[in-house]
Scaffold this motif. Sequence first.
Motif, PDB file in Angstrom:
ATOM      1  N   ILE A   1     -20.411 -29.184  -0.804  1.00 23.95           N
ATOM      2  CA  ILE A   1     -20.151 -29.392   0.617  1.00 23.95           C
ATOM      3  C   ILE A   1     -20.393 -30.859   0.950  1.00 23.95           C
ATOM      4  O   ILE A   1     -21.436 -31.418   0.619  1.00 23.95           O
ATOM      5  N   HIS A   2     -19.406 -31.477   1.617  1.00 24.94           N
ATOM      6  CA  HIS A   2     -19.464 -32.920   1.864  1.00 24.94           C
ATOM      7  C   HIS A   2     -19.661 -33.276   3.333  1.00 24.94           C
ATOM      8  O   HIS A   2     -19.720 -34.454   3.666  1.00 24.94           O
ATOM      9  N   SER A   3     -19.741 -32.291   4.221  1.00 24.60           N
ATOM     10  CA  SER A   3     -19.929 -32.591   5.635  1.00 24.60           C
ATOM     11  C   SER A   3     -20.600 -31.413   6.329  1.00 24.60           C
ATOM     12  O   SER A   3     -20.647 -30.292   5.799  1.00 24.60           O
ATOM     13  N   ILE A   4     -21.130 -31.689   7.523  1.00 22.08           N
ATOM     14  CA  ILE A   4     -21.768 -30.635   8.313  1.00 22.08           C
ATOM     15  C   ILE A   4     -20.740 -29.577   8.706  1.00 22.08           C
ATOM     16  O   ILE A   4     -21.022 -28.378   8.716  1.00 22.08           O
ATOM     17  N   LYS A   5     -19.503 -30.039   9.002  1.00 25.90           N
ATOM     18  CA  LYS A   5     -18.440 -29.098   9.367  1.00 25.90           C
ATOM     19  C   LYS A   5     -18.172 -28.116   8.229  1.00 25.90           C
ATOM     20  O   LYS A   5     -18.075 -26.891   8.463  1.00 25.90           O
ATOM     21  N   GLU A   6     -18.072 -28.623   6.997  1.00 28.88           N
ATOM     22  CA  GLU A   6     -17.836 -27.746   5.855  1.00 28.88           C
ATOM     23  C   GLU A   6     -18.985 -26.759   5.671  1.00 28.88           C
ATOM     24  O   GLU A   6     -18.770 -25.596   5.328  1.00 28.88           O
ATOM     25  N   TYR A   7     -20.205 -27.219   5.938  1.00 24.37           N
ATOM     26  CA  TYR A   7     -21.379 -26.349   5.815  1.00 24.37           C
ATOM     27  C   TYR A   7     -21.296 -25.174   6.771  1.00 24.37           C
ATOM     28  O   TYR A   7     -21.481 -24.011   6.385  1.00 24.37           O
ATOM     29  N   PHE A   8     -21.005 -25.477   8.065  1.00 23.45           N
ATOM     30  CA  PHE A   8     -20.962 -24.409   9.054  1.00 23.45           C
ATOM     31  C   PHE A   8     -19.780 -23.462   8.834  1.00 23.45           C
ATOM     32  O   PHE A   8     -19.890 -22.255   9.056  1.00 23.45           O
ATOM     33  N   VAL A   9     -18.645 -24.005   8.382  1.00 24.66           N
ATOM     34  CA  VAL A   9     -17.501 -23.145   8.083  1.00 24.66           C
ATOM     35  C   VAL A   9     -17.850 -22.179   6.955  1.00 24.66           C
ATOM     36  O   VAL A   9     -17.573 -20.969   7.027  1.00 24.66           O
ATOM     37  N   ALA A  10     -18.476 -22.700   5.908  1.00 26.24           N
ATOM     38  CA  ALA A  10     -18.869 -21.848   4.790  1.00 26.24           C
ATOM     39  C   ALA A  10     -19.921 -20.822   5.202  1.00 26.24           C
ATOM     40  O   ALA A  10     -19.890 -19.671   4.763  1.00 26.24           O
ATOM     41  N   LYS A  11     -20.844 -21.248   6.103  1.00 26.46           N
ATOM     42  CA  LYS A  11     -21.887 -20.329   6.552  1.00 26.46           C
ATOM     43  C   LYS A  11     -21.296 -19.206   7.382  1.00 26.46           C
ATOM     44  O   LYS A  11     -21.657 -18.030   7.217  1.00 26.46           O
ATOM     45  N   ILE A  12     -20.383 -19.525   8.300  1.00 23.82           N
ATOM     46  CA  ILE A  12     -19.752 -18.512   9.143  1.00 23.82           C
ATOM     47  C   ILE A  12     -18.970 -17.516   8.284  1.00 23.82           C
ATOM     48  O   ILE A  12     -18.987 -16.303   8.532  1.00 23.82           O
ATOM     49  N   LYS A  13     -18.286 -18.012   7.253  1.00 26.98           N
ATOM     50  CA  LYS A  13     -17.489 -17.151   6.386  1.00 26.98           C
ATOM     51  C   LYS A  13     -18.344 -16.396   5.362  1.00 26.98           C
ATOM     52  O   LYS A  13     -17.841 -15.523   4.657  1.00 26.98           O
ATOM     53  N   GLY A  14     -19.615 -16.756   5.321  1.00 28.27           N
ATOM     54  CA  GLY A  14     -20.500 -16.096   4.355  1.00 28.27           C
ATOM     55  C   GLY A  14     -20.264 -16.546   2.926  1.00 28.27           C
ATOM     56  O   GLY A  14     -20.549 -15.806   1.973  1.00 28.27           O
ATOM     57  N   ASN A  15     -19.776 -17.777   2.768  1.00 29.34           N
ATOM     58  CA  ASN A  15     -19.427 -18.267   1.437  1.00 29.34           C
ATOM     59  C   ASN A  15     -20.482 -19.207   0.843  1.00 29.34           C
ATOM     60  O   ASN A  15     -20.265 -19.772  -0.232  1.00 29.34           O
ATOM     61  N   LEU A  16     -21.591 -19.393   1.558  1.00 28.84           N
ATOM     62  CA  LEU A  16     -22.632 -20.274   1.031  1.00 28.84           C
ATOM     63  C   LEU A  16     -23.320 -19.607  -0.162  1.00 28.84           C
ATOM     64  O   LEU A  16     -23.808 -18.483  -0.060  1.00 28.84           O
ATOM     65  N   LYS A  17     -23.349 -20.320  -1.274  1.00 32.93           N
ATOM     66  CA  LYS A  17     -23.989 -19.782  -2.463  1.00 32.93           C
ATOM     67  C   LYS A  17     -25.235 -20.606  -2.781  1.00 32.93           C
ATOM     68  O   LYS A  17     -25.163 -21.819  -2.900  1.00 32.93           O
ATOM     69  N   TYR A  18     -26.349 -19.930  -2.869  1.00 39.67           N
ATOM     70  CA  TYR A  18     -27.591 -20.639  -3.166  1.00 39.67           C
ATOM     71  C   TYR A  18     -28.542 -19.710  -3.918  1.00 39.67           C
ATOM     72  O   TYR A  18     -28.369 -18.489  -3.941  1.00 39.67           O
ATOM     73  N   GLU A  19     -29.533 -20.339  -4.521  1.00 40.68           N
ATOM     74  CA  GLU A  19     -30.614 -19.570  -5.130  1.00 40.68           C
ATOM     75  C   GLU A  19     -31.933 -20.008  -4.512  1.00 40.68           C
ATOM     76  O   GLU A  19     -32.060 -21.147  -4.050  1.00 40.68           O
ATOM     77  N   GLU A  20     -32.900 -19.122  -4.496  1.00 40.88           N
ATOM     78  CA  GLU A  20     -34.209 -19.437  -3.929  1.00 40.88           C
ATOM     79  C   GLU A  20     -35.115 -20.011  -5.013  1.00 40.88           C
ATOM     80  O   GLU A  20     -35.148 -19.525  -6.137  1.00 40.88           O
ATOM     81  N   PHE A  21     -35.813 -21.072  -4.629  1.00 43.62           N
ATOM     82  CA  PHE A  21     -36.758 -21.685  -5.553  1.00 43.62           C
ATOM     83  C   PHE A  21     -38.115 -21.774  -4.862  1.00 43.62           C
ATOM     84  O   PHE A  21     -38.242 -22.378  -3.807  1.00 43.62           O
ATOM     85  N   TRP A  22     -39.126 -21.142  -5.464  1.00 47.43           N
ATOM     86  CA  TRP A  22     -40.472 -21.163  -4.901  1.00 47.43           C
ATOM     87  C   TRP A  22     -41.247 -22.311  -5.539  1.00 47.43           C
ATOM     88  O   TRP A  22     -41.694 -22.224  -6.681  1.00 47.43           O
ATOM     89  N   ALA A  23     -41.386 -23.403  -4.789  1.00 45.13           N
ATOM     90  CA  ALA A  23     -42.099 -24.578  -5.292  1.00 45.13           C
ATOM     91  C   ALA A  23     -43.603 -24.332  -5.349  1.00 45.13           C
ATOM     92  O   ALA A  23     -44.309 -24.901  -6.192  1.00 45.13           O
ATOM     93  N   LEU A  24     -44.107 -23.499  -4.436  1.00 47.09           N
ATOM     94  CA  LEU A  24     -45.516 -23.096  -4.416  1.00 47.09           C
ATOM     95  C   LEU A  24     -45.578 -21.586  -4.267  1.00 47.09           C
ATOM     96  O   LEU A  24     -44.796 -21.007  -3.515  1.00 47.09           O
TER      97      LEU A  24
END
Length: 238
Positions: A18-41
């Motif tokens: 993702i290269h912009s805030i607009k792309e982030y929100f579009v992906a979030k609304i569409k449910g296309n954001l892919k991430y993994e959780e990392f527990w630093a502590l």
Amino acid sequence: MIKVNNVSMKFKIYHDKIHSIKEYFVAKIKGNLKYEEFWALNNISFEINKGEVVGIIGRNGAGKSTLLKVISGILVPTEGKVICQSNIVPMLELGSGFDMDLTGKENIYLNGSILGYSKEFLDLKYEEILEFSELEKFIDTPIRNYSSGMLMRLAFSVATVVEPEILIVDEILAVGDSSFQTKSKKRMMELMSGGTTVLFVSHNLEQIREMCNRVIWLDHGEIKMIGDAKTVCDSYNI
């Protein structure tokens, strides 16, 4: 002075390009954001008493800097809480409050105000800061012309001008040339011997052995061992 109760810190690592805030929100609304959780502590608990100098050791990525940022209030933990009984001076990213277009003198007042010092106090301490930094010839020069070593010397001089009740230090004793490193280490020892409570992260085990009463060994975001400096450092070496 410091109580860390069941603190955990989670980060989301995104894999989308993702290269912009607009792309982030579009992906979030569409449910296309892919991430993994990392527990630093993960469920960190300990207490630090007044006047103690506590070292924190561990491999890169163990969670040391994250823990210091949580205790400093820079990061809010995902779970748990931190209770501090006094004011904290964090020395984590020296010079992060500087303005590159301002002179060294102007940045002393800017950085000092960010650390909570009044103008009157800085007026009283200005010559002391200037002398310690060894930057008299360059103090009226915009700091964009400073070397990285000069920036670190100025930031260290401002941050240690008072004797804070709680000092949090992350790998900053390699400031400037060898003579200034010796002077900065002496200044740190003065603060520690004056009753300041210190949390100190370093990869240099000899510094940890020399300067710390107790040591916390972090491994993959968890406390692997906590105890006197010699015992923990010996175990870490093994």
